[in-house]
Write a protein that holds these residues in place. Structure first.
Motif, PDB file in Angstrom:
ATOM      1  N   UNK A  13       0.833  -1.205   0.000  1.00  0.00           N
ATOM      2  CA  UNK A  13       0.000   0.000   0.000  1.00  0.00           C
ATOM      3  C   UNK A  13       0.866   1.253   0.000  1.00  0.00           C
ATOM      4  N   UNK A  14       2.050   1.176   0.592  1.00  0.00           N
ATOM      5  CA  UNK A  14       2.926   2.349   0.609  1.00  0.00           C
ATOM      6  C   UNK A  14       3.482   2.677  -0.778  1.00  0.00           C
ATOM      7  N   UNK A  15       3.586   1.673  -1.656  1.00  0.00           N
ATOM      8  CA  UNK A  15       4.069   1.932  -3.004  1.00  0.00           C
ATOM      9  C   UNK A  15       2.934   2.176  -3.991  1.00  0.00           C
ATOM     10  N   UNK A  16       1.688   2.093  -3.524  1.00  0.00           N
ATOM     11  CA  UNK A  16       0.567   2.458  -4.375  1.00  0.00           C
ATOM     12  C   UNK A  16      -0.301   1.329  -4.878  1.00  0.00           C
ATOM     13  N   UNK A  17      -0.126   0.119  -4.351  1.00  0.00           N
ATOM     14  CA  UNK A  17      -0.976  -0.997  -4.748  1.00  0.00           C
ATOM     15  C   UNK A  17      -2.264  -0.926  -3.937  1.00  0.00           C
ATOM     16  N   UNK A  18      -3.392  -1.001  -4.633  1.00  0.00           N
ATOM     17  CA  UNK A  18      -4.685  -1.022  -3.938  1.00  0.00           C
ATOM     18  C   UNK A  18      -5.004  -2.463  -3.560  1.00  0.00           C
ATOM     19  N   UNK A  19      -5.289  -2.691  -2.278  1.00  0.00           N
ATOM     20  CA  UNK A  19      -5.596  -4.033  -1.797  1.00  0.00           C
ATOM     21  C   UNK A  19      -7.003  -4.015  -1.204  1.00  0.00           C
ATOM     22  N   UNK A  20      -7.835  -4.902  -1.708  1.00  0.00           N
ATOM     23  CA  UNK A  20      -9.224  -4.984  -1.267  1.00  0.00           C
ATOM     24  C   UNK A  20      -9.371  -6.013  -0.147  1.00  0.00           C
ATOM     25  N   UNK A  21     -10.460  -5.952   0.586  1.00  0.00           N
ATOM     26  CA  UNK A  21     -10.688  -6.855   1.714  1.00  0.00           C
ATOM     27  C   UNK A  21     -10.659  -8.320   1.269  1.00  0.00           C
ATOM     28  N   UNK A  22     -11.028  -8.586   0.030  1.00  0.00           N
ATOM     29  CA  UNK A  22     -11.014  -9.956  -0.492  1.00  0.00           C
ATOM     30  C   UNK A  22      -9.594 -10.461  -0.735  1.00  0.00           C
ATOM     31  N   UNK A  23      -8.606  -9.538  -0.691  1.00  0.00           N
ATOM     32  CA  UNK A  23      -7.231  -9.898  -0.964  1.00  0.00           C
ATOM     33  C   UNK A  23      -6.814  -9.560  -2.387  1.00  0.00           C
ATOM     34  N   UNK A  24      -7.775  -9.193  -3.213  1.00  0.00           N
ATOM     35  CA  UNK A  24      -7.483  -8.805  -4.593  1.00  0.00           C
ATOM     36  C   UNK A  24      -6.596  -7.574  -4.597  1.00  0.00           C
ATOM     37  N   UNK A  25      -5.615  -7.560  -5.485  1.00  0.00           N
ATOM     38  CA  UNK A  25      -4.697  -6.421  -5.592  1.00  0.00           C
ATOM     39  C   UNK A  25      -4.874  -5.751  -6.942  1.00  0.00           C
ATOM     40  N   UNK A  26      -4.841  -4.427  -6.952  1.00  0.00           N
ATOM     41  CA  UNK A  26      -4.881  -3.660  -8.196  1.00  0.00           C
ATOM     42  C   UNK A  26      -3.552  -2.936  -8.324  1.00  0.00           C
ATOM     43  N   UNK A  27      -2.783  -3.347  -9.308  1.00  0.00           N
ATOM     44  CA  UNK A  27      -1.451  -2.789  -9.530  1.00  0.00           C
ATOM     45  C   UNK A  27      -1.580  -1.617 -10.491  1.00  0.00           C
ATOM     46  N   UNK A  28      -1.325  -0.422 -10.015  1.00  0.00           N
ATOM     47  CA  UNK A  28      -1.391   0.759 -10.852  1.00  0.00           C
ATOM     48  C   UNK A  28      -0.228   0.752 -11.842  1.00  0.00           C
ATOM     49  N   UNK A  29      -0.420   1.395 -12.990  1.00  0.00           N
ATOM     50  CA  UNK A  29       0.633   1.436 -14.001  1.00  0.00           C
ATOM     51  C   UNK A  29       1.925   2.024 -13.451  1.00  0.00           C
ATOM     52  N   UNK A  30       1.814   2.995 -12.556  1.00  0.00           N
ATOM     53  CA  UNK A  30       2.998   3.614 -11.968  1.00  0.00           C
ATOM     54  C   UNK A  30       3.792   2.616 -11.134  1.00  0.00           C
ATOM     55  N   UNK A  31       3.085   1.731 -10.442  1.00  0.00           N
ATOM     56  CA  UNK A  31       3.756   0.714  -9.621  1.00  0.00           C
ATOM     57  C   UNK A  31       4.450  -0.292 -10.528  1.00  0.00           C
ATOM     58  N   UNK A  32       3.769  -0.708 -11.595  1.00  0.00           N
ATOM     59  CA  UNK A  32       4.385  -1.642 -12.539  1.00  0.00           C
ATOM     60  C   UNK A  32       5.651  -1.034 -13.137  1.00  0.00           C
ATOM     61  N   UNK A  33       5.583   0.230 -13.489  1.00  0.00           N
ATOM     62  CA  UNK A  33       6.752   0.911 -14.060  1.00  0.00           C
ATOM     63  C   UNK A  33       7.884   0.984 -13.048  1.00  0.00           C
ATOM     64  N   UNK A  34       7.557   1.208 -11.776  1.00  0.00           N
ATOM     65  CA  UNK A  34       8.581   1.270 -10.729  1.00  0.00           C
ATOM     66  C   UNK A  34       9.287  -0.079 -10.581  1.00  0.00           C
TER      67      UNK A  34
END
Length: 55
Positions: A13-34
């Protein structure tokens, strides 16, 4: 594992990944680029980076 207390969750979460209560993660394009930039700038293996980012 306690969701709120997990060090990996805190890091992601500190690097910008959104984590949902179900455990699903949403990787933002900026995080992938990092992650790609980390690989290009260092001698770290893909396996090491995957472990660091919890992939």
């Amino acid at each position: 594992m306690r969701f709120a207390m997990c060090a990996k969750t805190s890091f992601l979460t500190s690097v910008g990944v959104e984590i949902y209560a179900s455990g699903h993660r949403r990787w933002l394009d900026e995080v992938k680029a990092r992650i790609v930039a980390d690989k290009l700038e260092s001698d770290a293996t893909v396996n090491a980076l995957a472990g660091r980012y919890g992939v």
